[in-house]
Design a protein around this motif. Sequence first.
Motif, mmCIF file in Angstrom:
data_model
loop_
_atom_site.group_PDB
_atom_site.id
_atom_site.type_symbol
_atom_site.label_atom_id
_atom_site.label_comp_id
_atom_site.label_asym_id
_atom_site.label_seq_id
_atom_site.Cartn_x
_atom_site.Cartn_y
_atom_site.Cartn_z
ATOM 1 N N PRO A 1 3.141 13.801 30.594
ATOM 2 C CA PRO A 1 4.204 13.413 29.648
ATOM 3 C C PRO A 1 3.727 12.330 28.685
ATOM 4 O O PRO A 1 3.403 11.226 29.090
ATOM 5 N N ILE A 2 3.679 12.686 27.408
ATOM 6 C CA ILE A 2 3.208 11.765 26.379
ATOM 7 C C ILE A 2 4.180 10.601 26.238
ATOM 8 O O ILE A 2 5.405 10.786 26.290
ATOM 9 N N GLY A 3 3.621 9.409 26.046
ATOM 10 C CA GLY A 3 4.472 8.250 25.846
ATOM 11 C C GLY A 3 3.705 7.093 25.238
ATOM 12 O O GLY A 3 2.489 6.979 25.416
ATOM 13 N N ASN A 4 4.397 6.256 24.522
ATOM 14 C CA ASN A 4 3.823 5.054 23.921
ATOM 15 C C ASN A 4 4.930 4.010 23.868
ATOM 16 O O ASN A 4 5.802 4.070 23.002
ATOM 17 N N TYR A 5 4.907 3.090 24.810
ATOM 18 C CA TYR A 5 5.993 2.149 24.998
ATOM 19 C C TYR A 5 5.505 0.711 24.818
ATOM 20 O O TYR A 5 4.370 0.392 25.186
ATOM 21 N N TRP A 6 6.395 -0.130 24.294
ATOM 22 C CA TRP A 6 6.057 -1.527 24.013
ATOM 23 C C TRP A 6 7.083 -2.467 24.636
ATOM 24 O O TRP A 6 8.276 -2.165 24.687
ATOM 25 N N GLY B 1 11.293 2.956 34.354
ATOM 26 C CA GLY B 1 11.786 4.076 33.563
ATOM 27 C C GLY B 1 10.757 5.146 33.259
ATOM 28 O O GLY B 1 11.071 6.109 32.552
ATOM 29 N N PHE B 2 9.537 5.005 33.763
ATOM 30 C CA PHE B 2 8.513 6.035 33.588
ATOM 31 C C PHE B 2 7.535 5.947 34.765
ATOM 32 O O PHE B 2 7.584 4.990 35.548
ATOM 33 N N THR B 3 6.672 6.949 34.875
ATOM 34 C CA THR B 3 5.730 7.007 36.000
ATOM 35 C C THR B 3 4.540 6.119 35.712
ATOM 36 O O THR B 3 3.515 6.544 35.162
ATOM 37 N N PHE B 4 4.685 4.867 36.081
ATOM 38 C CA PHE B 4 3.731 3.820 35.707
ATOM 39 C C PHE B 4 2.292 4.190 36.075
ATOM 40 O O PHE B 4 1.383 3.979 35.264
ATOM 41 N N ARG B 5 2.065 4.717 37.239
ATOM 42 C CA ARG B 5 0.698 4.874 37.750
ATOM 43 C C ARG B 5 -0.149 5.842 36.938
ATOM 44 O O ARG B 5 -1.376 5.801 37.033
ATOM 45 N N ILE B 6 0.468 6.698 36.116
ATOM 46 C CA ILE B 6 -0.311 7.672 35.347
ATOM 47 C C ILE B 6 -0.551 7.225 33.913
ATOM 48 O O ILE B 6 -1.165 7.948 33.127
ATOM 49 N N TYR B 7 -0.058 6.045 33.568
ATOM 50 C CA TYR B 7 -0.207 5.533 32.206
ATOM 51 C C TYR B 7 -1.347 4.520 32.132
ATOM 52 O O TYR B 7 -1.547 3.709 33.041
ATOM 53 N N ASP B 8 -2.086 4.561 31.011
ATOM 54 C CA ASP B 8 -3.001 3.486 30.672
ATOM 55 C C ASP B 8 -2.168 2.307 30.174
ATOM 56 O O ASP B 8 -1.201 2.493 29.421
ATOM 57 N N MET B 9 -2.563 1.114 30.577
ATOM 58 C CA MET B 9 -1.822 -0.090 30.195
ATOM 59 C C MET B 9 -2.709 -0.999 29.350
ATOM 60 O O MET B 9 -3.909 -1.136 29.629
ATOM 61 N N ARG B 10 -2.104 -1.602 28.359
ATOM 62 C CA ARG B 10 -2.855 -2.454 27.441
ATOM 63 C C ARG B 10 -2.083 -3.736 27.167
ATOM 64 O O ARG B 10 -0.859 -3.757 27.224
ATOM 65 N N TRP B 11 -2.833 -4.768 26.854
ATOM 66 C CA TRP B 11 -2.280 -5.994 26.288
ATOM 67 C C TRP B 11 -2.802 -6.117 24.859
ATOM 68 O O TRP B 11 -4.011 -6.002 24.623
ATOM 69 N N TYR B 12 -1.879 -6.323 23.940
ATOM 70 C CA TYR B 12 -2.191 -6.610 22.547
ATOM 71 C C TYR B 12 -1.719 -8.034 22.249
ATOM 72 O O TYR B 12 -0.905 -8.604 22.977
ATOM 73 N N ARG B 13 -2.196 -8.566 21.135
ATOM 74 C CA ARG B 13 -1.679 -9.840 20.642
ATOM 75 C C ARG B 13 -1.615 -9.828 19.133
ATOM 76 O O ARG B 13 -2.357 -9.101 18.467
ATOM 77 N N GLN B 14 -0.705 -10.636 18.608
ATOM 78 C CA GLN B 14 -0.553 -10.760 17.161
ATOM 79 C C GLN B 14 -0.322 -12.218 16.815
ATOM 80 O O GLN B 14 0.689 -12.806 17.229
ATOM 81 N N ALA B 15 -1.255 -12.766 16.066
ATOM 82 C CA ALA B 15 -1.139 -14.141 15.583
ATOM 83 C C ALA B 15 -0.439 -14.126 14.227
ATOM 84 O O ALA B 15 -0.468 -13.111 13.519
#
Length: 118
Positions: free
Chosen positions: A103-108, A26-40
């Motif tokens: 294109p600004i985005g912040n997806y989880w 649903g978005f242009t994956f290759r131009i986005y920074d990708m992160r892994w977060y965790r929550q205990a």
Amino acid sequence: QVQLVESGGGLVQPGGSLRLSCAASGFTFRIYDMRWYRQAPGKERELVATITSGGTTNYADSVKGRFTISRDNAENTVSLHMNSLKPEDTAVYYCNARRSSWPIGNYWGQGTQVTVSS
């Protein structure tokens, strides 16, 4: 619509390994920074690992040398290889896509549970 779907979580013994995957659409994956977060439980969400659109990686000190983040722009996936797992790695792990310029985005994603226990 935008989707991030994590998979690969589960129960593993201390010292074991797991590989988490996040499938993006649903978005242009290759131009986005990708992160892994965790929550205990009872703790704030923390950043675990980052891979930029250019392939630069960064890790939290607590996982450096044990976790490896990678991405496949052809498959629109990001992975987190976790080795030498410790009980303190137990958490819900979330995939995040972020871009601060157009294109600004912040997806989880919805998260996947990782439990390290004997």
